[in-house]
Design a protein around this motif. Structure first.
Motif, mmCIF file in Angstrom:
data_model
loop_
_atom_site.group_PDB
_atom_site.id
_atom_site.type_symbol
_atom_site.label_atom_id
_atom_site.label_comp_id
_atom_site.label_asym_id
_atom_site.label_seq_id
_atom_site.Cartn_x
_atom_site.Cartn_y
_atom_site.Cartn_z
ATOM 1 N N ILE A 6 -27.968 -49.532 -32.653
ATOM 2 C CA ILE A 6 -28.405 -47.830 -32.328
ATOM 3 C C ILE A 6 -27.235 -47.359 -31.493
ATOM 4 N N SER A 38 -36.775 -49.115 -34.147
ATOM 5 C CA SER A 38 -36.588 -48.010 -33.569
ATOM 6 C C SER A 38 -35.953 -46.728 -34.835
ATOM 7 N N ILE A 71 -37.584 -39.535 -26.484
ATOM 8 C CA ILE A 71 -38.484 -40.727 -27.178
ATOM 9 C C ILE A 71 -39.797 -40.486 -27.009
ATOM 10 N N ILE A 103 -35.588 -42.863 -36.954
ATOM 11 C CA ILE A 103 -34.767 -41.711 -36.065
ATOM 12 C C ILE A 103 -35.087 -40.192 -36.966
ATOM 13 N N ILE A 111 -27.504 -43.512 -25.102
ATOM 14 C CA ILE A 111 -27.381 -42.031 -26.426
ATOM 15 C C ILE A 111 -27.790 -41.339 -24.766
ATOM 16 N N PRO A 121 -35.529 -40.089 -31.520
ATOM 17 C CA PRO A 121 -35.965 -41.528 -31.814
ATOM 18 C C PRO A 121 -37.051 -41.928 -31.277
ATOM 19 N N ILE A 172 -30.570 -39.797 -24.654
ATOM 20 C CA ILE A 172 -31.457 -39.174 -25.121
ATOM 21 C C ILE A 172 -32.874 -38.576 -24.000
ATOM 22 N N TRP A 200 -31.505 -45.727 -25.429
ATOM 23 C CA TRP A 200 -31.669 -44.398 -25.937
ATOM 24 C C TRP A 200 -31.440 -43.453 -24.970
ATOM 25 N N ASN A 201 -31.949 -43.819 -23.552
ATOM 26 C CA ASN A 201 -32.169 -43.071 -23.268
ATOM 27 C C ASN A 201 -30.574 -43.399 -21.998
ATOM 28 N N TRP A 213 -26.375 -44.008 -34.313
ATOM 29 C CA TRP A 213 -26.230 -42.863 -33.584
ATOM 30 C C TRP A 213 -24.971 -41.773 -34.114
#
Length: 892
Positions: free
Chosen positions: A106, A179, A158, A181, A151, A128, A153, A147-148, A110
């Motif tokens: 991931i 996952s 999401i 994007i 990263i 994502p 987001i 992701w949360n 990114w």
């Protein structure tokens, strides 16, 4: 705004990025799957790496990156109608085999997409998605957290989707949650509906990356088991990423693809935006020629089944759309150079094989052109018939007629019918197809195995053990079954034809293209039994059925016998079989790796070998192949046979027949320690030197894309050489020349014959002109026209034409009808001079009238026409009508 990278630039950028992350860059695998019967063609980046994902094989490195060529034809009818569908595409991928997992995958995705050093997409336009889970598989909370929390987001950006969107699997094999994007292209690409967001079918939110967390193995029945090692399989469509970076509407508008379309437009004079129909055709041609070029480069040839059918379908579909744009000549091959030019930087093999690719495409175009015109006329007539009756369904019988007679695939017929707002009765078509297959099956059965192919023996009769690799004579065999006239029997009487089944046999049963052994089954001593074996077949139950005739004694079930093959004949068969392997090797070397065996027949000192190739071999290629086989014979390579596990055999480079099913272990024939290595169950020599002289007798076509070589070995070649020497000596004696001089002497004689024939032809022409002049002097005057008729003995059509040309050139007022009778057939010629034609007298009309009297027909131009007749008795009557015909034309 995204940076405007070209497609080729993006491909190199991706591979370089993952090299910085410790990945091994590998070239694209072939589009032809290797050792994977579950796939017809490679359709994803991970497909060629299945053994590395499952742990069956060790990968070259735990981290790998590729740009993989892919073909998908499931949506072929949508090609050209949508912005998203294409048959050929390139899949960018980074893979981990038990090394890194979700976190690294991931983070790197990114980084590549958003870093200014790389693609540099705006982070706030990326969304994502993760797997939401279902009743059998839990939600992917780990990916959501990365992701949360890592990263950064926001949770509301999401998206959680179900198995259809966020669980990757393609048939059997490795699979798992994924996952994706998505990139927001902006409102101008949206549908305008309230609530339009990620997951909408419109073109605003486009998926650019899919990270598959390969955790499970699907057995094909939706049973999932945890993989021993967790893997990463990332897929990103190169063309789709280019769409985003170049801010274009579809993959067809990407730089390298559009350049191909521009070439198509240059040839067809059709351009984007003129009409919707032209846009569809331009896209179809562009997409299909890309696919075809790469398929052919990887060794696929057009055929009527398997991947060859995929290629043929693509080329014929593209050719038909060319016709819709007004191009009636082969043209697809001209687009190859542009496809190659746009891709050769990453795929240099395209340029290396350009001539070959172009020839294959042009040959297929020309073959299709010969059938499509007649087929299209028939299709139009059939379609009109349905429409006149107000029917909305094109009958299965008509679709089958187009397929069976004109080679129209059902897909092509379906597409053409749907363009007319109708459907095809495909059930009816399939019924007729099945009936045809059933007729073919019954026909094959009717050929029979001496009429006894249907004999079934009970389970108490064991499978026959073949001992023929080690023994040519086996004294310890036992008769376990007999059959006479399709029925089991307990004994055979002298003079009776029948089948003998042994528990063990040295007789090779006909299979794999090798003919069966001949020989005898005997009992020595007082009983004096002898059964002459003339054929051997292996039935489904594994019994070797020895066909033949009992010539002495009485043979009973349970008898102990000696089975002895005809050793001299077996050795001759082995010479031909070993030569077949050498021939296969030579063809692949001279013609290319696309050559695949398509059938063979191995007989004593004779062989027939069918192979895939697109055109006739040149004399030079045949000489190279023959010389290469004979070189291998002279080298005296040792021939070794081993029984190996199938994977070990493949690792040794053994060549398998495409479409053949093999067990866990296979027999491998190795000539020259790797010179030629093939799967083979037949009998072979122990050294290539024993093949003896090898000679190719003929090479010709047996089907579209399939050639056949017939060749001889050993004693057959020696007999051929002796025969040729006798012929050369006889010719030399007839020409009164030395054998070394017969070619020059023959050429001298031929030149003299040509000169004499020329002199004779000139004399005959002069004589004919003189005769024509005499005819003209005797012509009738019909209102100023000179009308004449004449019959010549045994004059050919050429002689009649010459006389006719002389007459109409000699006198502009001539109207002449000449005839000749040869073998009971009449040939007519009518000619009219310029003045006669100007006054309305036409040769074509005269010839049609005259030939009709004699039960024939004809036609031609106003000044010259020919025809024929069959009723010689009415010849005079036919010629007598000429004066009246001229009078009628002159209005008198």
């Amino acid at each position: 705004m995204p940076k405007k990278f070209g497609l080729n630039e993006l491909r190199e950028m991706f591979l370089s990025f993952f090299e910085t992350k410790g990945h091994l860059r590998l070239p694209s695998f072939s589009l032809i799957p290797q050792n994977d019967a579950s796939l017809l063609l490679i359709n994803s980046g991970m497909a060629p790496m299945k053994p590395w994902f499952t742990g069956e094989q060790e990968p070259p490195r735990r981290r790998v990156t590729t740009c993989q060529k892919c073909i998908r034809t499931g949506d072929i009818e949508n090609i050209g109608h949508t912005a998203r569908h294409g048959t050929y595409f390139e899949m960018l991928g980074n893979f981990s085999f038990g090394d890194y997992f979700k976190r690294e995958a991931i983070h790197w995705a990114w980084e590549f997409l958003t870093s200014p050093e790389w693609v540099g997409l705006e982070p706030d336009r990326l969304y994502p998605s993760v797997f939401a889970g279902n009743e059998t598989t839990p939600a992917d909370d780990e990916a959501f957290r990365i992701w949360n929390e890592e990263i950064g987001i926001p949770a509301q950006r999401i998206f959680k989707f179900g198995k259809e969107d966020n669980f990757w699997e393609h048939g059997s094999g490795p699979c798992g949650p994924c996952s994706e994007i998505y990139y927001d292209r902006g409102e101008q690409w949206g549908c305008g509906r309230p609530g339009c967001t990620v997951g909408c079918d419109c073109d605003r939110y486009i998926e650019v990356w899919n990270v598959v967390f390969s955790q499970f193995n699907n057995d094909g029945e939706c049973h999932y088991t945890e993989l021993k090692q967790k893997n990463i399989d990332t897929g990103m469509g190169l063309e789709r990423l280019a769409c985003v970076c170049q801010e274009v509407a579809s993959l067809f508008d990407v730089d390298t693809v559009m350049n191909i379309t521009n070439k198509v437009s240059q040839i067809t004079h059709a351009h984007y935006g003129e009409t919707a129909a032209k846009d569809v055709s331009l896209r179809v041609i562009t997409d299909h020629i890309r696919s075809a070029t790469f398929l052919i480069c990887d060794g696929v040839l057009p055929s009527n089944e398997g991947r060859g059918y995929v290629l043929r379908r693509l080329l014929r579909r593209a050719a038909r759309h060319g016709k819709l744009l007004g191009v009636n000549e082969p043209f697809l091959y001209e687009v190859c150079d542009t496809v190659i030019q746009e891709n050769e930087g990453h795929y240099p093999e395209l340029r290396e094989r350009q001539d070959y690719i172009t020839k294959v495409i042009r040959t297929e175009e020309e073959n299709f052109a010969r059938t499509i015109d007649g087929g299209m006329r028939i299709f139009s007539d059939l379609l009109a018939g349905h429409k006149e009756k107000g029917e909305g369904v094109f009958s299965g019988a008509d679709a089958f007629k187009l397929y069976d007679t004109y080679g129209f695939p059902i897909d092509l017929t379906r597409e053409m019918v749907e363009e007319q707002g109708m459907t095809v009765d495909e059930d009816g078509f399939q019924t007729l197809m099945q009936e045809q297959k059933e007729r073919a099956r019954k026909a094959r059965e009717a050929l029979g195995d001496l009429g006894w192919a249907g004999v079934e023996f009970g389970k108490d009769v064991p499978e026959t053990e073949f001992v023929g690799y080690e023994h040519s004579t086996f004294p310890g065999a036992k008769v376990v079954a007999l059959a006479v006239e399709n029925e089991p029997a307990e004994e055979l009487m002298p003079g009776v034809e029948g089948i003998v089944v042994l528990d063990k046999t040295p007789f090779y049963a006909e299979m794999g293209g090798q003919v069966a052994d001949h020989g005898q089954i005997v009992i020595a001593g007082d009983r004096g039994v002898c059964f002459e074996v003339t054929d051997v077949q292996k039935n489904k139950g594994g019994k070797y059925m020895h066909y033949g005739k009992l010539v002495e004694g009485v043979l009973k079930v349970g008898d102990a016998v000696r089975a002895q093959i005809d050793g001299q004949r077996r050795r001759a068969v082995m010479r031909a079989h070993s030569a077949t392997h050498l021939l296969d090797k030579a063809l692949r070397t001279v013609l290319g790796d696309h050559v695949q065996q398509a059938g063979s027949l191995v007989e004593p000192d004779r062989l027939r070998f069918d192979f895939t190739h697109f055109s006739a071999m040149t004399a030079e290629e045949l000489q190279q192949v023959e010389a290469m086989v004979n070189d291998a014979v002279l080298e005296g390579y040792p021939i070794r046979t081993d029984v190996l596990p199938i994977e070990a055999a493949r690792q040794r480079g053994a060549i398998a027949l495409f479409g053949e099913k093999y067990g866990d272990t296979v027999r491998v024939v190795d000539m020259g320690d790797g010179y030629s290595v093939e799967f083979c169950g037949g009998t072979h020599l122990d050294n290539t030197a024993k093949v003896g002289p090898f000679h190719i007798e003929s090479e010709f076509s047996v089907a579209s894309g399939v050639r056949r070589i017939e060749a001889i070995t050993g004693r057959a070649t020696l007999e051929c050489m002796r025969g040729n020497c006798c012929t050369i000596n006889a010719v030399a004696e007839a020409l009164k020349a030395k054998p070394a001089d017969i070619v020059s002497k023959a050429m001298q004689e031929i030149q003299e014959i040509r000169e004499l024939r020329h002199m004779v032809d000139a004399f005959r022409a002069k004589d004919a002109m003189g005769e024509a002049g005499r005819f003209l002097m005797g012509a009738k005057d019909v209102d100023g026209l000179k009308v004449l008729t004449a019959t010549l003995n045994d004059a050919g059509a050429d002689q009649l034409r010459k006389m006719g040309d002389f007459l109409k050139d000699k006198d502009a007022n001539v109207v002449a009808v000449l005839s000749s009778v040869t073998d009971g057939k009449i040939t007519f010629l009518a000619v009219c001079g310029k003045q006669a034609v100007a006054r309305g007298v036409k040769a074509g009309e005269i010839i049609r009238s005259v030939t009709a009297v004699c039960g024939g027909k004809g036609g031609g131009k106003p000044d010259s026409a020919m025809g024929g007749g069959s009723d010689v008795m009415k010849l005079d009557d036919a010629l007598a009508t000429v004066d009246d015909l001229v009078h009628a034309k002159l209005g008198r």
